[in-house]
Design a protein around this motif. Structure first.
Motif, PDB file in Angstrom:
ATOM      1  N   ALA A 146      -5.566  -7.795 -30.899  1.00 26.78           N
ATOM      2  CA  ALA A 146      -4.811  -8.156 -29.702  1.00 26.78           C
ATOM      3  C   ALA A 146      -4.775  -6.985 -28.728  1.00 26.78           C
ATOM      4  CB  ALA A 146      -3.396  -8.568 -30.082  1.00 26.78           C
ATOM      5  N   THR A 147      -4.680  -7.327 -27.460  1.00 24.17           N
ATOM      6  CA  THR A 147      -4.622  -6.327 -26.393  1.00 24.17           C
ATOM      7  C   THR A 147      -3.287  -6.427 -25.683  1.00 24.17           C
ATOM      8  OG1 THR A 147      -7.007  -6.431 -26.040  1.00 24.17           O
ATOM      9  CG2 THR A 147      -5.670  -5.508 -24.261  1.00 24.17           C
ATOM     10  N   ALA A 148      -2.664  -5.285 -25.463  1.00 23.92           N
ATOM     11  CA  ALA A 148      -1.410  -5.245 -24.722  1.00 23.92           C
ATOM     12  C   ALA A 148      -1.618  -4.502 -23.421  1.00 23.92           C
ATOM     13  CB  ALA A 148      -0.324  -4.558 -25.556  1.00 23.92           C
ATOM     14  N   TRP A 149      -0.965  -4.977 -22.369  1.00 24.21           N
ATOM     15  CA  TRP A 149      -1.011  -4.351 -21.046  1.00 24.21           C
ATOM     16  C   TRP A 149       0.395  -4.119 -20.547  1.00 24.21           C
ATOM     17  CZ3 TRP A 149      -5.362  -2.612 -18.720  1.00 24.21           C
ATOM     18  CH2 TRP A 149      -6.599  -3.128 -19.131  1.00 24.21           C
ATOM     19  N   GLY A 150       0.575  -3.043 -19.827  1.00 16.97           N
ATOM     20  CA  GLY A 150       1.813  -2.832 -19.116  1.00 16.97           C
ATOM     21  C   GLY A 150       1.760  -3.539 -17.776  1.00 16.97           C
ATOM     22  N   GLN A 151       2.859  -3.411 -17.029  1.00 21.65           N
ATOM     23  CA  GLN A 151       2.963  -4.111 -15.744  1.00 21.65           C
ATOM     24  C   GLN A 151       2.350  -3.308 -14.613  1.00 21.65           C
ATOM     25  OE1 GLN A 151       5.309  -2.243 -17.006  1.00 21.65           O
ATOM     26  NE2 GLN A 151       6.041  -1.033 -15.273  1.00 21.65           N
ATOM     27  N   GLY A 152       2.054  -2.036 -14.858  1.00 19.09           N
ATOM     28  CA  GLY A 152       1.427  -1.189 -13.845  1.00 19.09           C
ATOM     29  C   GLY A 152       2.426  -0.321 -13.106  1.00 19.09           C
ATOM     30  N   THR A 153       1.943   0.813 -12.667  1.00 17.20           N
ATOM     31  CA  THR A 153       2.744   1.718 -11.837  1.00 17.20           C
ATOM     32  C   THR A 153       1.852   2.217 -10.711  1.00 17.20           C
ATOM     33  OG1 THR A 153       4.234   3.649 -11.869  1.00 17.20           O
ATOM     34  CG2 THR A 153       2.258   3.791 -13.240  1.00 17.20           C
ATOM     35  N   ARG A 154       2.388   2.218  -9.505  1.00 18.35           N
ATOM     36  CA  ARG A 154       1.560   2.488  -8.323  1.00 18.35           C
ATOM     37  C   ARG A 154       1.528   3.966  -7.991  1.00 18.35           C
ATOM     38  NH1 ARG A 154      -0.397  -0.853  -4.604  1.00 18.35           N
ATOM     39  NH2 ARG A 154       0.869  -2.552  -5.466  1.00 18.35           N
ATOM     40  N   VAL A 155       0.327   4.458  -7.781  1.00 16.34           N
ATOM     41  CA  VAL A 155       0.121   5.843  -7.340  1.00 16.34           C
ATOM     42  C   VAL A 155      -0.556   5.804  -5.979  1.00 16.34           C
ATOM     43  CG1 VAL A 155      -1.107   8.000  -7.783  1.00 16.34           C
ATOM     44  CG2 VAL A 155      -0.070   6.736  -9.689  1.00 16.34           C
ATOM     45  N   THR A 156       0.058   6.471  -5.021  1.00 14.10           N
ATOM     46  CA  THR A 156      -0.501   6.564  -3.677  1.00 14.10           C
ATOM     47  C   THR A 156      -0.690   8.027  -3.331  1.00 14.10           C
ATOM     48  OG1 THR A 156       0.623   4.525  -3.014  1.00 14.10           O
ATOM     49  CG2 THR A 156      -0.210   5.960  -1.253  1.00 14.10           C
ATOM     50  N   VAL A 157      -1.911   8.381  -3.004  1.00 11.51           N
ATOM     51  CA  VAL A 157      -2.226   9.763  -2.621  1.00 11.51           C
ATOM     52  C   VAL A 157      -2.487   9.781  -1.126  1.00 11.51           C
ATOM     53  CG1 VAL A 157      -3.693  11.767  -3.015  1.00 11.51           C
ATOM     54  CG2 VAL A 157      -3.231  10.154  -4.892  1.00 11.51           C
TER      55      VAL A 157
END
Length: 116
Positions: free
Chosen positions: A103-114
Motif C-alpha cells: 500500500a502507498t500512503a500520501w500526505g496532503q502536501g505543503t506548499r513551498v514558494t521561492v
C-alpha cells in the motif's frame, strides 16, 4: 491506513533554507521506504528524495548538494532540509510512504514558494 501529515512549507527567498516535516500516525518502520515528491504548477509530480527502511538515502540530481532527507524514528517523522533554494523549487511537496504490504500512503502536501 497510516496517515502522513506534512508541515513546514512557506514563502522563502532565493538562496534561503527551509525544513519540511512529515509525521506518520504509526511507526515509520511500517514503510519499506519513505520519500518526498513535489508538483510544480503545470507539471507532473516528481520524486525528490527517498529514505529507505535501513536509513539509506538518495536525492534526485536537480537537488543534489542542496536538499537532504533524514528521519527521527522516535518521532515517526521524516524531514526534508532544503538549502540554497531557487524559484524552480517552488511546488507543493508531498510525503510518500511505501508500506511493506504494497500500500502507498500520501500526505496532503505543503506548499513551498521561492520568491523575492
Amino acid at each position: 491506513q497510516v496517515q502522513l501529515v506534512e508541515s513546514g512549507g512557506d514563502l522563502v527567498q532565493p538562496g534561503g533554507s527551509l525544513r519540511l516535516s512529515c509525521v506518520a500516525s504509526d511507526s515509520i518502520f511500517r514503510f519499506s521506504s519513505m520519500g518526498w515528491y513535489r508538483q510544480a504548477p503545470g507539471k507532473e509530480r516528481e520524486s525528490v528524495a527517498t529514505i529507505n527502511n535501513d536509513g539509506t538515502t538518495s536525492v534526485v540530481e536537480s537537488v543534489q548538494g542542496r536538499f537532504t532527507v533524514s528521519r527521527a524514528t522516535a518521532k515517526n517523522t521524516i524531514y526534508l532540509q532544503m538549502n540554497n533554494v531557487t524559484p524552480e523549487d517552488t511546488a507543493v511537496y508531498y510525503c510518500n510512504g511505501q508500506q511493506w504490504n504494497g500500500a502507498t500512503a500520501w500526505g496532503q502536501g505543503t506548499r513551498v514558494t521561492v520568491s523575492s
